[in-house]
Design a protein around this motif. Structure first.
Motif, PDB file in Angstrom:
ATOM      1  N   LYS A   1       0.818  -1.215   0.000  1.00  0.00           N
ATOM      2  CA  LYS A   1       0.000   0.000   0.000  1.00  0.00           C
ATOM      3  C   LYS A   1       0.856   1.270   0.000  1.00  0.00           C
ATOM      4  O   LYS A   1       2.033   1.236   0.358  1.00  0.00           O
TER       5      LYS A   1
ATOM      6  N   HIS B   1     -16.619  -3.408  -0.440  1.00  0.00           N
ATOM      7  CA  HIS B   1     -16.655  -2.670   0.834  1.00  0.00           C
ATOM      8  C   HIS B   1     -17.468  -1.375   0.750  1.00  0.00           C
ATOM      9  O   HIS B   1     -17.398  -0.535   1.653  1.00  0.00           O
TER      10      HIS B   1
ATOM     11  N   ARG C   1     -19.204  -0.114   3.756  1.00  0.00           N
ATOM     12  CA  ARG C   1     -18.436   0.058   4.995  1.00  0.00           C
ATOM     13  C   ARG C   1     -18.156   1.540   5.225  1.00  0.00           C
ATOM     14  O   ARG C   1     -17.947   2.301   4.278  1.00  0.00           O
TER      15      ARG C   1
ATOM     16  N   PHE D   1     -15.594   3.052   6.113  1.00  0.00           N
ATOM     17  CA  PHE D   1     -14.263   3.527   5.732  1.00  0.00           C
ATOM     18  C   PHE D   1     -14.014   3.481   4.220  1.00  0.00           C
ATOM     19  O   PHE D   1     -12.900   3.741   3.771  1.00  0.00           O
TER      20      PHE D   1
ATOM     21  N   SER E   1     -12.610   6.847   2.706  1.00  0.00           N
ATOM     22  CA  SER E   1     -11.251   7.079   3.174  1.00  0.00           C
ATOM     23  C   SER E   1     -10.271   6.069   2.561  1.00  0.00           C
ATOM     24  O   SER E   1      -9.181   6.426   2.087  1.00  0.00           O
ATOM     25  N   LEU E   2     -10.668   4.806   2.540  1.00  0.00           N
ATOM     26  CA  LEU E   2      -9.802   3.736   2.017  1.00  0.00           C
ATOM     27  C   LEU E   2      -9.487   3.947   0.535  1.00  0.00           C
ATOM     28  O   LEU E   2      -8.334   3.807   0.104  1.00  0.00           O
TER      29      LEU E   2
ATOM     30  N   ARG F   1      -2.761 -14.685   4.568  1.00  0.00           N
ATOM     31  CA  ARG F   1      -3.440 -13.907   5.618  1.00  0.00           C
ATOM     32  C   ARG F   1      -2.793 -14.178   6.990  1.00  0.00           C
ATOM     33  O   ARG F   1      -2.585 -13.267   7.778  1.00  0.00           O
TER      34      ARG F   1
ATOM     35  N   THR G   1      -5.628  -7.381  10.485  1.00  0.00           N
ATOM     36  CA  THR G   1      -5.920  -6.132   9.765  1.00  0.00           C
ATOM     37  C   THR G   1      -5.336  -4.926  10.503  1.00  0.00           C
ATOM     38  O   THR G   1      -4.733  -4.048   9.884  1.00  0.00           O
TER      39      THR G   1
ATOM     40  N   ARG H   1       2.435  -6.798   8.654  1.00  0.00           N
ATOM     41  CA  ARG H   1       1.611  -5.671   9.103  1.00  0.00           C
ATOM     42  C   ARG H   1       2.108  -5.101  10.426  1.00  0.00           C
ATOM     43  O   ARG H   1       2.048  -3.898  10.656  1.00  0.00           O
TER      44      ARG H   1
ATOM     45  N   ILE I   1      -4.726   1.118  10.995  1.00  0.00           N
ATOM     46  CA  ILE I   1      -5.609   0.046  10.505  1.00  0.00           C
ATOM     47  C   ILE I   1      -5.849   0.202   9.007  1.00  0.00           C
ATOM     48  O   ILE I   1      -6.004  -0.791   8.287  1.00  0.00           O
TER      49      ILE I   1
ATOM     50  N   ASN J   1      -2.183  -0.366   6.477  1.00  0.00           N
ATOM     51  CA  ASN J   1      -1.651  -1.559   7.138  1.00  0.00           C
ATOM     52  C   ASN J   1      -0.683  -2.335   6.244  1.00  0.00           C
ATOM     53  O   ASN J   1      -0.646  -3.562   6.273  1.00  0.00           O
TER      54      ASN J   1
ATOM     55  N   GLY K   1      -4.248  -8.503   1.258  1.00  0.00           N
ATOM     56  CA  GLY K   1      -4.242  -9.931   0.952  1.00  0.00           C
ATOM     57  C   GLY K   1      -5.666 -10.382   0.671  1.00  0.00           C
ATOM     58  O   GLY K   1      -6.582 -10.041   1.437  1.00  0.00           O
TER      59      GLY K   1
HETATM   60  P1  GDP Z   1      -8.292  -7.237   5.423  1.00  0.00           P
HETATM   61  O1  GDP Z   1      -8.957  -8.357   4.674  1.00  0.00           O
HETATM   62  O2  GDP Z   1      -7.478  -7.701   6.594  1.00  0.00           O
HETATM   63  O3  GDP Z   1      -7.468  -6.329   4.518  1.00  0.00           O
HETATM   64  O4  GDP Z   1      -9.426  -6.326   6.077  1.00  0.00           O
HETATM   65  P2  GDP Z   1     -10.880  -5.864   5.559  1.00  0.00           P
HETATM   66  O5  GDP Z   1     -11.307  -6.642   4.352  1.00  0.00           O
HETATM   67  O6  GDP Z   1     -11.775  -5.842   6.736  1.00  0.00           O
HETATM   68  O7  GDP Z   1     -10.673  -4.338   5.134  1.00  0.00           O
HETATM   69  C1  GDP Z   1     -10.060  -3.990   3.900  1.00  0.00           C
HETATM   70  C2  GDP Z   1      -9.103  -2.838   4.150  1.00  0.00           C
HETATM   71  O8  GDP Z   1      -9.839  -1.703   4.619  1.00  0.00           O
HETATM   72  C3  GDP Z   1      -8.057  -3.079   5.251  1.00  0.00           C
HETATM   73  O9  GDP Z   1      -6.931  -3.767   4.793  1.00  0.00           O
HETATM   74  C4  GDP Z   1      -7.730  -1.671   5.683  1.00  0.00           C
HETATM   75  O10 GDP Z   1      -6.826  -1.035   4.771  1.00  0.00           O
HETATM   76  C5  GDP Z   1      -9.075  -0.974   5.567  1.00  0.00           C
HETATM   77  N1  GDP Z   1      -9.810  -0.972   6.849  1.00  0.00           N
HETATM   78  C6  GDP Z   1     -10.335  -2.036   7.533  1.00  0.00           C
HETATM   79  N2  GDP Z   1     -10.954  -1.653   8.666  1.00  0.00           N
HETATM   80  C7  GDP Z   1     -10.844  -0.297   8.697  1.00  0.00           C
HETATM   81  C8  GDP Z   1     -11.291   0.706   9.615  1.00  0.00           C
HETATM   82  O11 GDP Z   1     -11.923   0.416  10.638  1.00  0.00           O
HETATM   83  N3  GDP Z   1     -10.966   2.004   9.308  1.00  0.00           N
HETATM   84  C9  GDP Z   1     -10.266   2.354   8.184  1.00  0.00           C
HETATM   85  N4  GDP Z   1     -10.003   3.650   7.958  1.00  0.00           N
HETATM   86  N5  GDP Z   1      -9.846   1.434   7.286  1.00  0.00           N
HETATM   87  C10 GDP Z   1     -10.115   0.130   7.550  1.00  0.00           C
END
Ligand code: GDP
Length: 139
Positions: free
Chosen positions: A11, A54, A57, A59, A62-63, A87, A93, A104, A111, A114, A118
């Motif tokens: 990233k 996502h 979601r 985030f 922002s993401l 993973r 995460t 990570r 978060i 990170n 994956g």
């Molecule tokens: P991963 O499979 O471990 O990458 O996690 P997720 O699928 O839940 O989330 C995808 C990506 O979104 C993560 O790798 C983080 O970059 C981001 N992310 C996850 N949870 C949060 C959060 O609570 N806040 C923010 N800002 N980003 C998040």
């Protein structure tokens, strides 16, 4: 039966902090074979498409802004049971909750930033690999 490929990205923050080489080295040392790799950058629209799962979601905005904020390294990795193995290898995460010595934990900043992505399923590994790589870019 589980598949033998997963998809990863280094990233933007990990790249700008200079961790690219260390992360690629750790990936290889973990027994993941690089099947495809490129240094590239996502537009905001591409990041939105990549993370469409996502969309709901909190985030998501922002993401996708973060993931299009600078260059990334995208790669397809090969190993037995690749999705789960990778993973486990990269850690949780949230880098604060990731096990000592994982990518990570070592190179994550928050978060969101990170260090690496994956894939979370064999199906998504195929979709995500296809997002970045044609068949002729895989070796
Ligand atoms: P991963 O499979 O471990 O990458 O996690 P997720 O699928 O839940 O989330 C995808 C990506 O979104 C993560 O790798 C983080 O970059 C981001 N992310 C996850 N949870 C949060 C959060 O609570 N806040 C923010 N800002 N980003 C998040």
């Amino acid at each position: 039966m589980s598949g033998n490929i997963t998809f990863t990205m280094i990233k933007p923050t990990a790249i700008s902090k200079g961790y690219t080489g260390k992360i690629i080295d750790q990936v290889i040392r973990g027994g993941f074979r690089i099947k495809a790799m490129k240094y590239t950058r996502l537009s905001k629209k591409e990041a939105q498409r990549f993370y469409a799962v996502h969309k709901e979601r909190p985030f998501y905005e922002s993401l996708t802004t973060f993931m299009s904020s600078g260059p990334i390294v995208a790669a397809i990795l090969e190993k037995q049971n690749a999705v789960q193995a990778y993973r486990d290898y990269i850690g949780a995460t949230n880098p604060e909750e990731a096990e000592e010595g994982t990518i990570r934990k070592l190179y994550g900043t928050s978060i969101e930033a990170n260090a690496v992505h994956g894939s979370d399923s064999d199906e998504n590994a195929l979709v995500e690999s296809g997002f970045f790589f044609s068949e002729r870019e895989r070796y």
